[in-house]
Design a protein around this motif. Structure first.
Motif, short mmCIF file in Angstrom:
data_model
loop_
_atom_site.label_atom_id
_atom_site.label_comp_id
_atom_site.label_asym_id
_atom_site.label_seq_id
_atom_site.Cartn_x
_atom_site.Cartn_y
_atom_site.Cartn_z
N SER A 148 -5.88 11.10 4.30
CA SER A 148 -5.45 9.71 4.28
C SER A 148 -3.97 9.60 3.92
O SER A 148 -3.21 8.83 4.53
N ILE A 149 -3.56 10.37 2.93
CA ILE A 149 -2.16 10.31 2.48
C ILE A 149 -1.23 10.88 3.55
O ILE A 149 -0.24 10.24 3.92
N THR A 150 -1.57 12.05 4.07
CA THR A 150 -0.64 12.73 4.98
C THR A 150 -0.71 12.23 6.42
O THR A 150 0.30 12.27 7.13
N GLN A 151 -1.89 11.76 6.84
CA GLN A 151 -2.04 11.35 8.24
C GLN A 151 -1.96 9.84 8.45
O GLN A 151 -1.72 9.39 9.57
N VAL A 152 -2.19 9.06 7.39
CA VAL A 152 -2.15 7.60 7.53
C VAL A 152 -0.93 6.99 6.84
O VAL A 152 -0.23 6.16 7.42
N LEU A 153 -0.65 7.43 5.60
CA LEU A 153 0.46 6.84 4.86
C LEU A 153 1.82 7.43 5.24
O LEU A 153 2.77 6.69 5.50
N TRP A 154 1.92 8.75 5.27
CA TRP A 154 3.23 9.36 5.55
C TRP A 154 3.85 8.89 6.86
O TRP A 154 5.08 8.67 6.91
N PRO A 155 3.08 8.71 7.94
CA PRO A 155 3.71 8.25 9.19
C PRO A 155 4.36 6.87 9.11
O PRO A 155 5.15 6.51 10.00
N LEU A 156 4.04 6.10 8.07
CA LEU A 156 4.68 4.79 7.93
C LEU A 156 6.17 4.91 7.64
O LEU A 156 6.93 3.98 7.88
N GLY A 157 6.59 6.04 7.09
CA GLY A 157 8.01 6.26 6.85
C GLY A 157 8.35 6.58 5.41
O GLY A 157 7.72 6.05 4.49
N ARG A 158 9.32 7.45 5.22
CA ARG A 158 9.72 7.86 3.87
C ARG A 158 10.28 6.71 3.05
O ARG A 158 10.24 6.73 1.82
N GLU A 159 10.85 5.72 3.74
CA GLU A 159 11.50 4.63 3.02
C GLU A 159 10.53 3.61 2.46
O GLU A 159 10.92 2.72 1.68
N VAL A 160 9.25 3.71 2.81
CA VAL A 160 8.26 2.73 2.37
C VAL A 160 8.03 2.85 0.87
O VAL A 160 7.76 3.94 0.34
N SER A 161 8.12 1.72 0.17
CA SER A 161 7.77 1.66 -1.24
C SER A 161 6.29 1.34 -1.36
O SER A 161 5.71 0.71 -0.48
N PHE A 162 5.66 1.80 -2.44
CA PHE A 162 4.25 1.49 -2.61
C PHE A 162 3.96 1.08 -4.04
O PHE A 162 4.56 1.57 -5.00
N ILE A 163 3.01 0.13 -4.15
CA ILE A 163 2.51 -0.32 -5.44
C ILE A 163 1.15 0.33 -5.63
O ILE A 163 0.21 0.03 -4.90
N PRO A 164 1.04 1.25 -6.59
CA PRO A 164 -0.24 1.92 -6.82
C PRO A 164 -1.16 1.08 -7.70
O PRO A 164 -0.73 0.07 -8.28
N GLY A 165 -2.39 1.49 -7.82
CA GLY A 165 -3.34 0.79 -8.67
C GLY A 165 -3.02 0.90 -10.15
O GLY A 165 -3.47 0.07 -10.94
N HIS A 166 -2.26 1.91 -10.52
CA HIS A 166 -1.89 2.13 -11.91
C HIS A 166 -0.51 2.79 -11.93
O HIS A 166 -0.20 3.61 -11.07
N GLY A 167 0.31 2.44 -12.91
CA GLY A 167 1.59 3.11 -13.07
C GLY A 167 2.70 2.52 -12.24
O GLY A 167 2.55 1.49 -11.58
N PRO A 168 3.87 3.20 -12.24
CA PRO A 168 5.06 2.65 -11.61
C PRO A 168 5.08 2.75 -10.09
O PRO A 168 4.39 3.56 -9.49
N ILE A 169 5.91 1.91 -9.51
CA ILE A 169 6.16 1.93 -8.07
C ILE A 169 6.94 3.19 -7.71
O ILE A 169 7.73 3.71 -8.50
N SER A 170 6.73 3.67 -6.48
CA SER A 170 7.49 4.80 -5.97
C SER A 170 7.67 4.61 -4.47
O SER A 170 7.37 3.53 -3.93
N THR A 171 8.18 5.62 -3.80
CA THR A 171 8.32 5.61 -2.35
C THR A 171 7.58 6.81 -1.77
O THR A 171 7.40 7.83 -2.45
N PHE A 172 7.18 6.70 -0.52
CA PHE A 172 6.53 7.84 0.13
C PHE A 172 7.48 9.02 0.19
O PHE A 172 7.06 10.17 0.03
N GLY A 173 8.77 8.76 0.41
CA GLY A 173 9.73 9.85 0.47
C GLY A 173 9.81 10.62 -0.83
O GLY A 173 9.85 11.86 -0.83
#
Length: 214
Positions: free
Chosen positions: A174-199
């Motif tokens: 799911s992470i490598t085949q669904v999320l990563w193709p969205l782009g390295r610049e995409v920021s994400f809000i996780p269920g817990h903890g700080p925001i990060s980017t896919f990159g």
């Protein structure tokens, strides 16, 4: 699209209020509890709640959903139907994790990959990302390059896969085949903890960094 993170429950789960600036229509993603705090923030921003969105069926993400939906007269949307068994076992989850009693419920609509959810005049894409739970979904705003990923991915970590019907293999896919193709610049809000980017996670995450998986 605007958003505010409202940490809820003893697990400090990142509930998000998201809204359309033009219409002031809002959705709440994963109201795990503390609904008075969520309602206060909706009022503070002058927002009208139109729906509740769920990434998956664990109690720290859904424990306040039915109460908030009933109070506002709005539908609960999501997750994928493969998480129905988690919603059906909410009474047992509440006992196991020491939450106040939470009754089972069924959402107004389950979601699948390719669905789109509107918030005012804004649109979120739905991505099915099983692994942490079989029916886990992610909400993605292409216009904002921003994703709400629940417990799929965290800054420096990934979701647990020691629950019933969890799958580490599915999670990595799911992470490598669904999320990563969205782009390295995409920021994400996780269920817990700080925001990060896919990159950043592709470079540094000790579970899914590119150099570990290639």
């Amino acid at each position: 699209m605007k958003y505010q993170i409202v940490p809820v429950t003893p697990f400090q789960q990142n509930c998000s209020i998201i809204w359309c600036e033009k219409t002031k229509q809002a959705a709440v993603v994963d109201p795990g509890g503390d609904i008075e705090r969520i309602q206060q923030q909706l009022a503070h921003h002058g927002l009208t709640l139109e729906k509740i969105l769920l990434t998956h069926g664990h109690i720290d993400h859904v424990g306040g959903a039915k109460a908030l939906a009933d109070a506002a007269g709005v539908p609960i949307i999501g997750p994928h139907k493969d998480d129905a068994f988690w919603l059906e076992t909410l009474p047992q989850q509440s006992k196991h994790f020491g939450f106040l009693p939470v009754a089972a419920f069924e959402p107004a609509q389950y979601l699948i990959s390719g669905d789109r959810v509107t918030v005012g005049e804004q649109t979120l894409e739905v991505l099915h990302c099983p692994g942490h739970t079989p029916g886990h979904i992610v909400f993605y705003s292409e216009a904002d390059k921003l994703a709400w990923v629940g417990d799929v991915l965290f800054k420096g970590s990934i979701g647990r896969t020691d629950f019933p019907q969890s799958s580490h293999t599915d999670l990595i896919n799911s992470i490598t085949q669904v999320l990563w193709p969205l782009g390295r610049e995409v920021s994400f809000i996780p269920g817990h903890g700080p925001i990060s980017t896919f990159g950043a996670e592709r470079q540094q995450n000790p579970f899914v960094a590119d150099q570990l998986l290639n």
